[in-house]
Each structure stands twice: as structure tokens, then as C-alpha cells.
Design a protein around this motif. Sequence first.
Motif, PDB file in Angstrom:
ATOM      1  N   HIS A  77     -34.576 -58.417 101.212  1.00 46.71           N
ATOM      2  CA  HIS A  77     -35.202 -56.721 102.599  1.00 46.71           C
ATOM      3  C   HIS A  77     -36.434 -57.211 101.827  1.00 46.71           C
ATOM      4  CE1 HIS A  77     -31.735 -55.552 103.836  1.00 46.71           C
ATOM      5  NE2 HIS A  77     -30.924 -55.975 103.322  1.00 46.71           N
ATOM      6  N   LEU A  78     -36.882 -57.378 102.403  1.00 46.02           N
ATOM      7  CA  LEU A  78     -38.427 -57.435 101.437  1.00 46.02           C
ATOM      8  C   LEU A  78     -39.306 -56.043 102.552  1.00 46.02           C
ATOM      9  CD1 LEU A  78     -40.966 -58.363 101.559  1.00 46.02           C
ATOM     10  CD2 LEU A  78     -41.455 -59.184 103.085  1.00 46.02           C
ATOM     11  N   THR A  79     -39.300 -55.022 101.190  1.00 49.04           N
ATOM     12  CA  THR A  79     -40.442 -54.053 101.842  1.00 49.04           C
ATOM     13  C   THR A  79     -41.534 -54.043 101.291  1.00 49.04           C
ATOM     14  OG1 THR A  79     -38.255 -52.763 101.544  1.00 49.04           O
ATOM     15  CG2 THR A  79     -40.350 -51.565 101.428  1.00 49.04           C
ATOM     16  N   VAL A  80     -42.961 -53.481 102.655  1.00 50.59           N
ATOM     17  CA  VAL A  80     -44.163 -53.822 101.850  1.00 50.59           C
ATOM     18  C   VAL A  80     -44.726 -52.459 102.281  1.00 50.59           C
ATOM     19  CG1 VAL A  80     -46.415 -54.605 103.275  1.00 50.59           C
ATOM     20  CG2 VAL A  80     -44.399 -55.932 103.150  1.00 50.59           C
ATOM     21  N   GLU A  81     -45.433 -51.654 101.326  1.00 56.23           N
ATOM     22  CA  GLU A  81     -45.724 -49.906 100.856  1.00 56.23           C
ATOM     23  C   GLU A  81     -47.245 -50.782 101.319  1.00 56.23           C
ATOM     24  OE1 GLU A  81     -43.788 -48.962  97.836  1.00 56.23           O
ATOM     25  OE2 GLU A  81     -42.927 -48.021  98.494  1.00 56.23           O
ATOM     26  N   TYR A  82     -48.682 -49.993 101.819  1.00 54.67           N
ATOM     27  CA  TYR A  82     -49.356 -49.845 101.823  1.00 54.67           C
ATOM     28  C   TYR A  82     -50.103 -48.848 102.138  1.00 54.67           C
ATOM     29  CZ  TYR A  82     -49.556 -49.400 106.923  1.00 54.67           C
ATOM     30  OH  TYR A  82     -48.805 -49.554 108.184  1.00 54.67           O
ATOM     31  N   SER A  83     -51.647 -48.681 101.504  1.00 57.80           N
ATOM     32  CA  SER A  83     -52.672 -47.739 101.546  1.00 57.80           C
ATOM     33  C   SER A  83     -53.375 -47.783 103.167  1.00 57.80           C
ATOM     34  CB  SER A  83     -53.972 -47.469 101.082  1.00 57.80           C
ATOM     35  OG  SER A  83     -54.628 -49.092 100.871  1.00 57.80           O
ATOM     36  N   ASP A 131     -50.275 -42.268 103.904  1.00 57.35           N
ATOM     37  CA  ASP A 131     -51.650 -41.614 103.627  1.00 57.35           C
ATOM     38  C   ASP A 131     -52.390 -40.759 102.243  1.00 57.35           C
ATOM     39  OD1 ASP A 131     -51.960 -41.924 106.035  1.00 57.35           O
ATOM     40  OD2 ASP A 131     -50.483 -40.354 106.840  1.00 57.35           O
ATOM     41  N   SER A 132     -51.506 -40.613 101.275  1.00 55.68           N
ATOM     42  CA  SER A 132     -51.235 -40.041 100.507  1.00 55.68           C
ATOM     43  C   SER A 132     -51.627 -40.923  98.338  1.00 55.68           C
ATOM     44  CB  SER A 132     -51.056 -38.808  99.886  1.00 55.68           C
ATOM     45  OG  SER A 132     -51.242 -37.739 100.910  1.00 55.68           O
ATOM     46  N   PHE A 133     -52.537 -41.790  98.447  1.00 56.29           N
ATOM     47  CA  PHE A 133     -52.194 -42.761  97.229  1.00 56.29           C
ATOM     48  C   PHE A 133     -53.508 -42.197  96.145  1.00 56.29           C
ATOM     49  CE2 PHE A 133     -54.788 -44.594 101.118  1.00 56.29           C
ATOM     50  CZ  PHE A 133     -55.552 -44.952 100.570  1.00 56.29           C
ATOM     51  N   ALA A 134     -53.389 -42.697  94.820  1.00 53.93           N
ATOM     52  CA  ALA A 134     -54.699 -42.702  94.586  1.00 53.93           C
ATOM     53  C   ALA A 134     -54.842 -44.089  93.874  1.00 53.93           C
ATOM     54  CB  ALA A 134     -55.025 -41.976  93.471  1.00 53.93           C
ATOM     55  N   ILE A 135     -55.803 -45.061  93.543  1.00 50.45           N
ATOM     56  CA  ILE A 135     -55.659 -46.414  92.799  1.00 50.45           C
ATOM     57  C   ILE A 135     -57.415 -46.228  91.750  1.00 50.45           C
ATOM     58  CG2 ILE A 135     -57.088 -48.878  93.277  1.00 50.45           C
ATOM     59  CD1 ILE A 135     -56.134 -48.278  96.627  1.00 50.45           C
ATOM     60  N   THR A 160     -59.949 -44.793  89.072  1.00 50.69           N
ATOM     61  CA  THR A 160     -60.148 -43.245  89.035  1.00 50.69           C
ATOM     62  C   THR A 160     -61.678 -42.890  89.540  1.00 50.69           C
ATOM     63  OG1 THR A 160     -61.081 -43.807  86.592  1.00 50.69           O
ATOM     64  CG2 THR A 160     -58.683 -42.772  86.924  1.00 50.69           C
ATOM     65  N   VAL A 161     -62.309 -43.778  89.669  1.00 51.46           N
ATOM     66  CA  VAL A 161     -63.553 -44.201  90.562  1.00 51.46           C
ATOM     67  C   VAL A 161     -63.032 -44.273  91.648  1.00 51.46           C
ATOM     68  CG1 VAL A 161     -65.774 -45.521  90.326  1.00 51.46           C
ATOM     69  CG2 VAL A 161     -64.178 -45.168  88.448  1.00 51.46           C
ATOM     70  N   ASP A 162     -64.228 -43.349  92.811  1.00 46.04           N
ATOM     71  CA  ASP A 162     -64.171 -43.104  93.948  1.00 46.04           C
ATOM     72  C   ASP A 162     -65.263 -44.456  94.519  1.00 46.04           C
ATOM     73  OD1 ASP A 162     -63.835 -41.825  96.567  1.00 46.04           O
ATOM     74  OD2 ASP A 162     -65.464 -40.808  96.287  1.00 46.04           O
ATOM     75  N   VAL A 163     -64.234 -45.355  94.895  1.00 43.59           N
ATOM     76  CA  VAL A 163     -64.663 -46.593  95.561  1.00 43.59           C
ATOM     77  C   VAL A 163     -64.219 -46.922  96.870  1.00 43.59           C
ATOM     78  CG1 VAL A 163     -66.398 -47.195  93.210  1.00 43.59           C
ATOM     79  CG2 VAL A 163     -64.277 -48.333  94.003  1.00 43.59           C
ATOM     80  N   PRO A 164     -63.910 -47.525  98.021  1.00 45.20           N
ATOM     81  CA  PRO A 164     -63.766 -48.386  98.915  1.00 45.20           C
ATOM     82  C   PRO A 164     -61.621 -49.474  97.986  1.00 45.20           C
ATOM     83  CG  PRO A 164     -65.878 -48.473  98.889  1.00 45.20           C
ATOM     84  CD  PRO A 164     -65.867 -48.001  97.819  1.00 45.20           C
TER      85      PRO A 164
END
Length: 119
Positions: free
Chosen positions: A3-9, A47-51, A53-57
Motif C-alpha cells: 500500500h502506497l500513500t503519497v501526501e503532497y502540498s 491545502d494547509s501545511f507549513a514547511i 519558518t521562512v516564507d519562500v516557495p
Amino acid sequence: MPHLTVEYSTNLGTDITPAVLRAVNDALLGTGQFHEADIKSRAIGFDSFAIGTVDVPRAFVSAKLSILSGRDAQTKRELAQALLAALEAAIPANGMELQTSVEILDIDRDSYAKSHRTG
């Protein structure tokens, strides 16, 4: 199994479509560890996530492959590398910093049950 689950932003700008999942399934099949019809994959976009602490793409893709226990560490490394390569080939970074990760998880054979029916 597996079973493969892929999560993505979802800011990635590229949906992980059934075609992408089939490409990843092909990579898993190519390892010789699984039967074709046993490979099941799905993708979940966030849709809701954080990577950081800096606001960069920035974007992420995180894959978790659940397999029956018993495979050695080398085989698990090979599965992880095959998945990572397939994901990187199928999903463009689209001008962002894209972090892609793969985790191999063992499922206890003694507690796993499966049914296959044709209706």
C-alpha cells in the motif's frame, strides 16, 4: 500488498494524478518484489501545511510504502530509492524548493488480513 500513500502540498501546482501513481506503481513492479495486481496507491493533497519558518516557495511530497514484514534492510533501501527516483521523475519542482521523501513501513504479517473477490 503493498500500500502506497503519497501526501503532497497542493501549492506544488501539479496534482498527483492516476497517471503519476501508475508510473510509481511501475517502478515498484520493476523491483521484482510485488505482483502487479497487489500494488495499490493513492494520493492526498494538503491545502494547509507549513514547511520551515521562512516564507519562500517550498513544496513537499511524502510517500509511505507499507509492506509485509520480513524484507531485509537492503531490499527496503532499494524500494525507497526506486520510489524516490520515480517520484522525482514524475513530479516537477515547478520553480520551488521541493522536498521529496520515502518511508518504508512494515506491516506485521501475523495481524494482516486480506480478501480478494471478483463479483
